[in-house]
Design an enzyme around this catalytic site. Sequence first.
Site, mmCIF file in Angstrom:
data_model
loop_
_atom_site.group_PDB
_atom_site.id
_atom_site.type_symbol
_atom_site.label_atom_id
_atom_site.label_comp_id
_atom_site.label_asym_id
_atom_site.label_seq_id
_atom_site.Cartn_x
_atom_site.Cartn_y
_atom_site.Cartn_z
ATOM 1 C CD GLN A 1 19.881 -13.057 28.470
ATOM 2 O OE1 GLN A 1 19.296 -14.134 28.634
ATOM 3 N NE2 GLN A 1 20.104 -12.569 27.263
ATOM 4 C CG HIS B 1 18.974 -17.815 26.313
ATOM 5 N ND1 HIS B 1 18.913 -18.447 25.086
ATOM 6 C CD2 HIS B 1 19.219 -16.504 26.023
ATOM 7 C CE1 HIS B 1 19.103 -17.557 24.108
ATOM 8 N NE2 HIS B 1 19.288 -16.364 24.677
ATOM 9 C CD GLU C 1 9.064 -21.397 17.390
ATOM 10 O OE1 GLU C 1 9.860 -21.848 16.550
ATOM 11 O OE2 GLU C 1 8.560 -22.105 18.305
ATOM 12 C CE1 TYR D 1 4.157 -26.259 20.948
ATOM 13 C CE2 TYR D 1 4.942 -27.721 22.671
ATOM 14 C CZ TYR D 1 3.901 -27.116 21.997
ATOM 15 O OH TYR D 1 2.600 -27.372 22.368
ATOM 16 C CE1 TYR E 1 20.429 -13.182 18.009
ATOM 17 C CE2 TYR E 1 21.694 -14.772 19.267
ATOM 18 C CZ TYR E 1 20.554 -14.004 19.112
ATOM 19 O OH TYR E 1 19.550 -14.073 20.039
#
Length: 406
Positions: A115, A180, A276, A286, A297
Amino acid sequence: MLSDSRLIFMLGVSALIAAPAAMAQTGEPVEQGPPNVPEFEPAFAEQTRAPASDSGVAFSVETLAEGLVHPWAVAVLPDGGLLVTERPGRLRVVSAEGELSDPVSGLPEVLAEKQGGLLDVAVGPDFGEERWIYWTYAKPMGDGRSVTAAARGKLAADHSEVTEVEEVFAQEPPSPSPMHYGSRIVFDDDGHIFITTGEHFTMEERGLSQELDTTYGKVVRVNRDGSLPEGNPFAGRDDAIDTIWSYGHRNIQAAAIQPSTGELWIVEHGPKGGDELNLIEAGGNYGWPVVSYGETYQGQPIGSGEARHTGDMIEPRYYWDPVIAPSGMVFYEGDMFGDWQGDVLIGSLVPGAVVRLELDGDSVTGEERLLTDQGRIRDLDIAPDGALLAVTDEENGKLLRLTPGG
């Protein structure tokens, strides 16, 4: 002369004809399949599965550029050109005539693994005077480690290079996991930049979202030159990094300032369920990875196994289960889609769509799925004429211009 009853009838018909299509709702939510965690109940009625809304819009899709390798972001230049990042590390300019430039030179090295790579790009608010553009990327730190970093540079008038490159933020500590990165850049009206990060995915690292001595799973706030602004909630604490604005996030790949309020909204990836939409408060926690409206997963509970954000943890204003896999987002302002003023538009990677949310204050009152036939939508922006711009995340990625009337 019309009777009172006939006049009332005709006025009623006129009102129905004039009513915006965005108000058409079935009462049932968007078709999306069963939730992964059906036992979780929302904390308030509007928190998930809002009524499906139909704006009556069908897109006319024009391909402005193709052959882009996993494009990640698009941003509009004042001259009508479009900046587009490709994850392997290339920044391109698509001219107003649709010509694709050679890669812009002068950018730093990126870690283009999984990523990681060249990620977001944004045009500085003072571009007309200073020509600053900003970007985020996976910065290699040696030994296969990397961090989310943000930098800026001055774009040449011929779009060939960036100069005076300087780093404005680097995540800490370095991670061995190229996953991420978060990585959106948002400007406020007071000279600050919000930069979003992720927690690099692994079980060992995700708990760092709750730790204030790291910038994993955070929103950070800096001045445009990277210096520390006044008013950051944790500044001056020995146990915290001064740039942190909010924490307890998983992987924030969507962020935008609401024009009517100046508030920062973000959308973050959940695990299996639990994406979210969050309204960001300075110093807010949060919840990740203590609580979540999703599961692992492998189908196991997250953290405490609870969904509710109790105590000092802030509830999302909306969540999705199953996920939409959010990418870029904008608050729509423009003339081309008149009924969408102030609506939230979010790119979806899975199943792939543009997700439109209607808001009443800070509550979601309607949801619509659009552009469901173009694959993974990685980012969105608004052209000066109000058209919607989108990039598709694939090996042969495209830059699309979306107008009404498909």
